[in-house]
Structure formats: structure tokens, C-alpha cells
Design an enzyme around this catalytic site. Sequence first.
Site, short mmCIF file in Angstrom:
data_model
loop_
_atom_site.label_atom_id
_atom_site.label_comp_id
_atom_site.label_asym_id
_atom_site.label_seq_id
_atom_site.Cartn_x
_atom_site.Cartn_y
_atom_site.Cartn_z
N HIS A 1 46.17 48.61 -15.01
CA HIS A 1 44.72 48.68 -14.77
C HIS A 1 44.27 47.71 -13.68
CE1 HIS A 1 40.69 50.05 -16.25
NE2 HIS A 1 41.43 51.09 -16.59
N GLU B 1 43.62 57.18 -10.20
CA GLU B 1 42.56 57.73 -11.04
C GLU B 1 41.17 57.40 -10.50
OE1 GLU B 1 43.70 55.80 -14.75
OE2 GLU B 1 41.91 54.57 -14.63
N ARG C 1 52.34 56.34 -23.58
CA ARG C 1 51.93 55.12 -22.87
C ARG C 1 51.83 54.00 -23.89
NH1 ARG C 1 46.05 53.86 -20.07
NH2 ARG C 1 45.65 52.88 -22.10
N GLU D 1 51.61 52.13 -13.85
CA GLU D 1 50.36 52.67 -13.29
C GLU D 1 49.42 51.59 -12.80
OE1 GLU D 1 48.42 55.20 -16.15
OE2 GLU D 1 46.45 54.82 -15.26
N ASP E 1 50.11 51.08 -18.18
CA ASP E 1 48.98 50.99 -17.25
C ASP E 1 48.58 49.53 -17.10
OD1 ASP E 1 46.67 51.30 -15.79
OD2 ASP E 1 45.73 52.73 -17.17
N TRP F 1 38.74 44.71 -13.50
CA TRP F 1 38.87 45.14 -14.90
C TRP F 1 39.89 46.26 -15.02
CZ3 TRP F 1 37.85 49.86 -17.38
CH2 TRP F 1 38.14 49.82 -18.77
N ARG G 1 47.39 60.37 -9.32
CA ARG G 1 46.62 60.58 -10.56
C ARG G 1 45.22 61.14 -10.34
NH1 ARG G 1 47.25 59.18 -15.17
NH2 ARG G 1 45.42 57.87 -15.57
N GLU H 1 47.94 63.23 -18.50
CA GLU H 1 47.46 62.30 -19.53
C GLU H 1 46.63 63.06 -20.56
OE1 GLU H 1 44.87 59.26 -18.04
OE2 GLU H 1 45.04 58.04 -19.86
N TYR I 1 43.22 45.21 -21.96
CA TYR I 1 43.00 46.61 -21.61
C TYR I 1 43.95 47.51 -22.41
CZ TYR I 1 43.37 51.12 -19.71
OH TYR I 1 43.41 52.49 -19.66
O1 KDG Z 1 36.53 55.20 -17.45
C1 KDG Z 1 37.67 54.43 -17.27
C2 KDG Z 1 38.86 55.04 -17.97
O2 KDG Z 1 39.00 56.38 -17.63
C3 KDG Z 1 40.13 54.30 -17.66
O3 KDG Z 1 40.00 52.96 -18.03
C4 KDG Z 1 41.29 54.94 -18.41
O4 KDG Z 1 42.86 53.80 -17.01
C5 KDG Z 1 42.61 54.71 -17.76
C6 KDG Z 1 43.66 55.68 -18.07
O5 KDG Z 1 44.73 55.55 -17.49
O6 KDG Z 1 43.42 56.55 -18.89
MG MG Z 2 44.71 54.21 -15.92
#
Ligand code: KDG
Ligand code: MG
Length: 414
Positions: free
Chosen positions: A224, A274, A159, A248, A222, A414, A295, A351, A171
Site C-alpha cells: 500500500h 489500482e 492475499r 503490490e 499489498d 496511506w 491493476r 481481486e 493496512y
Molecule cells: O479505496 C481504497 C481501497 O480500494 C484500497 O485500499 C484497497 O489496496 C487495496 C486493494 O488492494 O484492494
Molecule cells: Mg492494493
Amino acid sequence: MAKAGVQGSTRDREITGARVIVTCPGRNFVTLKIETKGGVTGLGDATLNGRELAVAAYLTEHVIPNLIGRDAGRIEDIWQFLYRGAYWRRGPVTMSAIAAVDVALWDILGKMAGMPLYQLLGGRSRDGALVYCHANGDSIEQASEAVGRYIEQGYLAVRAQSGVPGLAKTYGVTKSKLAYEPAESELPTETVWSTPKYLRHTPKLFERARADHGEEVLLLHDVHHRLTPIEAARLAKDLEPYRLFWFEDSTPAENQDAFKLIRQHSTTPLAVGEVFNSIWDCKGLIENQLIDYIRTTIVHGGGITHVRRIADFAALYGVRTGFHGATDLSPVTMGAALHFDTWVPNFGIQEYMHHTQETLDVFPHDYAFREGRLHVGDTPGHGVGIDETLAAKFPYAPKQLPIARLEDGAMWDW
Ligand code: KDG
Ligand code: MG
């Protein structure tokens, strides 16, 4: 402790005790330990980053008293009791608590049967689980160099995240250049986000990574949850030439239909989930074939019993698993997830962020990295234990995840 493989009578399986262990060997983890009359114990992870004590209290106050005296072998019935019987369903706190119980019960079953968890699920489908790690850097050059270092270490999938010019923090990018650890202070750190700056910059990161490392390495990214659907569609399209393995969390997925727009505009594979905690969060995404990888992992998705339902449903639509595996999920989740990955027919990728040595010492485990894959051992159960004496040396330290605001000060995702 009773010898594995010789237990199993209803009497031996009676749950006689359960305890929550909170420890912070570098970061906070919540672990549930269930004990049975026959002496076999099981471990489940209940960690919810930044909200650890909410799950610990839910377990201690509302779940554990209901477990005592039950048959640990009735895994499905206990799952249904905790989900259906609770009246207040779903949500990350509840589903993480249920997951901890469920994983601990599968661990007990494996130990009693003398079998590794993957065997109980149906046996091996593969020798090892393909993993991806995290490369990051302040600049595109540094991020691409980090990708190269992971390729040298044998990773097949990486990643990539880089800092964005004009933004102080982005991020996925850490000052120490080690894997990203976002929960860093007692109250949330405030970060500033600019979608236009990010959208202009990110295609250049992957142009550079492909130029430096060629076509073979699997590259992931990612977002996010930062983009609107049309912005996500635009970036997915701009990234097409660089053939990402996945893109992602490009937009928040409370509205599952939002993904239709992204799909209409791009063939870049999409991953999400996630932060989901039940099949109802992703049912539409899966059955409408709006994503390629789901995920949602064991700890936040109600354990093996529920995630297995998600994975089986996903298989009908050609959607593969790509479990969350950040370091805020403990080695207990990693062990359980890897057994699941070893079995699940529609596995995609896992991951793999690296836990600190202190964490690995607190949670002895038998999984190991070799040639781009993680391999589980044949220890009965999920193969992850806890050194409680060592765990007690690392007391809970409150930490929360950051928040993001736009440049005009308005709150953002975030
Ligand atoms: O607690 C938040 C994290 O697990 C997250 O920010 C990590 O997005 C994430 C990832 O893909 O690992
Ligand atoms: Mg993530």
C-alpha cells in the site's frame, strides 16, 4: 423494458436519459443508469471511495447533458468526446465518470445484441477467472490461520496481511477479521506507520504461511505505497524464498522509474496500478518491463474502452492483468471486470473481496464463485442490475479513507 436482442436501429439507440443513483448498502456506491429510446438501459459504476459526490456531480453537471440525443452505439466516439473533447484530461474523478458512461454503453450494446459482454470483446479465452481473497490477522498466527480458512473454502490464491508489533493499526488488518473496509469515518482516521517495524516483521509472516500451508497456494501481499524504492527492493528480495505470486504497490508510482531499482534487486513479481487512471500512468512501467501485473481496473481507468488499450499494450511486454477488486468497487465493476477477465488473453488474476449481503441484494448479478474462480453467466450485457427501490433505502453516508503519519508526526503515504 424492451426484449434484449431485437433492438439496435439508430433510432432505438438514441440516448433519452441518464441518472446518477447514490446508495450506501454498507458502503457508498455511485451508479449511472443510461436509457435509450428503444427502452434498453445500461448501468455503469462511478464509485471513487471517499470522493463519491465529486464524481456524481461531474456526471450530473458536466457529462449527462452532453449524452442526451447521442447514439448509444457510438461507444468509441462518446469515449473520445468525453476524454479528448473535455480539454481537462485524466484524473480519477473524470476517468471514473467516463468509465461509468462507457460501461453503461457496453451493457446496452450487449443487451441489444442479446450477447454477454465477453462475447462482444471477442469471446471466451477461459472458463473462469482466477481470484484472490483477503486474509488478515492481528498476529502472524492469526493471519496464517485466516489463509488456511480460505484454502478450505476453495481459494487457490490468498492475499496475506498481518498486524505489526508496536503499531496500533496496520493496512489490511481489520478488528472484525472480515475483509478490510478502510473508509470508516466521516473525517480520516489517523494511523501511525513505521517502516523499520514493518520491514522486520513481514518476511516472518510469509515464512509462517509457507510452513503452515505449503508451496501450492498462491500468496500475495499489498504494501500500500508505504516504502521508498530501496526499501521496496530490500523487502522484495527478503520475500524471494516464499515465492509470492505478487508484491503490490510497494512504492508510490508517480515516478515510474523508481521501479527500476526494485527490479534490479529482486525477481519477486511486481503489481501496481489500482490508483492509476490512464495508460499514461503505466506506459513506462510496461514498456520497460518493470512490472508483471497491471491493476488498473474498469471503473477508475476510463472503462472497458480504455482499459482494453492498456491490456493490449501490456500484452506486448508480457505484463498480465490483475484488476483491483476491493469492495469499494461496486458489483457493476465486478461484473464488467469479470467479462473482461473471461476474454482478455493476458489475464493474470482478479481481486475478489466480498460485498455485504445488502450490497449484493441492491445489485442482482449472475457471477458466482466455484473452485477458486469467478464465473460470469450468459445474461446479455455485463449481467449486473440495480434494485432502485432497495437502493433508495440506503442513503449516502459520508466516509473518508484513513491517513498515515510517521512516529514523529510527519505525513506519510496511506
Ligand atoms: O479505496 C481504497 C481501497 O480500494 C484500497 O485500499 C484497497 O489496496 C487495496 C486493494 O488492494 O484492494
Ligand atoms: Mg492494493
